[in-house]
Motif scaffolding. Structure first.
Motif, short mmCIF file in Angstrom:
data_model
loop_
_atom_site.label_atom_id
_atom_site.label_comp_id
_atom_site.label_asym_id
_atom_site.label_seq_id
_atom_site.Cartn_x
_atom_site.Cartn_y
_atom_site.Cartn_z
N ALA A 21 -9.57 -19.74 -26.80
CA ALA A 21 -9.25 -20.16 -25.43
C ALA A 21 -9.14 -18.94 -24.52
O ALA A 21 -8.89 -17.83 -24.98
N LYS A 22 -9.34 -19.15 -23.24
CA LYS A 22 -9.15 -18.10 -22.24
C LYS A 22 -7.91 -18.47 -21.42
O LYS A 22 -7.94 -19.45 -20.69
N SER A 23 -6.85 -17.70 -21.55
CA SER A 23 -5.64 -17.99 -20.78
C SER A 23 -5.67 -17.29 -19.42
O SER A 23 -4.98 -17.72 -18.50
N GLY A 24 -6.43 -16.21 -19.31
CA GLY A 24 -6.50 -15.47 -18.06
C GLY A 24 -5.26 -14.64 -17.75
O GLY A 24 -5.08 -14.21 -16.61
N VAL A 25 -4.40 -14.43 -18.74
CA VAL A 25 -3.19 -13.64 -18.52
C VAL A 25 -3.07 -12.53 -19.56
O VAL A 25 -3.66 -12.60 -20.64
N LEU A 26 -2.31 -11.52 -19.20
CA LEU A 26 -1.85 -10.51 -20.15
C LEU A 26 -0.39 -10.80 -20.41
O LEU A 26 0.35 -11.16 -19.49
N LEU A 27 0.02 -10.65 -21.65
CA LEU A 27 1.43 -10.78 -22.01
C LEU A 27 1.89 -9.45 -22.58
O LEU A 27 1.15 -8.80 -23.33
N VAL A 28 3.11 -9.05 -22.23
CA VAL A 28 3.67 -7.80 -22.72
C VAL A 28 5.03 -8.11 -23.33
O VAL A 28 5.95 -8.60 -22.63
N LEU A 29 5.17 -7.85 -24.61
CA LEU A 29 6.39 -8.17 -25.35
C LEU A 29 7.59 -7.42 -24.79
O LEU A 29 7.55 -6.18 -24.62
N ILE A 30 8.65 -8.16 -24.49
CA ILE A 30 9.92 -7.57 -24.08
C ILE A 30 10.82 -7.47 -25.31
O ILE A 30 11.33 -6.40 -25.64
N GLU A 31 11.01 -8.61 -25.98
CA GLU A 31 11.81 -8.62 -27.21
C GLU A 31 11.38 -9.80 -28.06
O GLU A 31 10.82 -10.77 -27.56
#
Length: 160
Positions: free
Chosen positions: A27-37
């Protein structure tokens, strides 16, 4: 690492419970995710690739930058949170420090992959069934980028 997280301080935060799927393979979500915790499992099919626990770990960058579906499933393995970058290409253009950070991550991954494939090639030199490694190594090392919008005729293989 704290500087990278500081760059994202005004971005929305998503909270996940254990078992929540964060990104879906293909799938293409179109977002970047950056782990906080927390912790995220990365799986390709049923194969567990890694469990990521490092704050600042980035997810979705390959899909965003290559305009392809996600290469793996990402699932929260414990209660976790991540910054969400909803217009990642614009964010990367506007934030060269973060762009450099993502570029360095990708360069390290590519370096490990080339080293691994080179090792496999050396171990199995002379075996016919491993001939594909030469083609993959050649394409990783010398392939020139395609113009925007032009798709490459890459090799697609089903996982066993």
């Amino acid at each position: 690492m704290s500087k990278v997280l500081e760059l994202l301080g005004n971005r929305p935060v998503r909270h996940y419970q254990s078992g929540d799927r964060v990104l879906e393979q293909g799938a293409k979500s179109g977002v970047l995710l950056v782990l906080i915790e927390g912790a995220f499992e990365v799986r390709k099919g049923e194969f567990l690739i890694d469990v990521i626990t490092d704050p600042g770990a980035v997810f979705g960058e390959i899909s965003v930058l290559a305009d392809v579906g996600h290469s793996a499933d990402v699932t929260a393995s414990v209660a976790s949170s991540a910054y969400v970058v909803e217009d990642p290409r614009a964010f990367l253009r506007e934030n060269p420090d973060f762009h450099l950070y993502v570029s360095e991550l990708l360069a390290r991954r590519l370096n490990y992959m080339v080293a691994y494939l080179t090792n496999v090639r050396q171990q199995y030199q002379g075996h016919d069934h491993i001939g594909m490694v030469d083609q993959v190594l050649e394409s990783l090392v010398i392939r020139q980028p395609k113009p925007p919008g032009q798709k490459s005729a890459g090799i697609v293989r089903d996982s066993p």
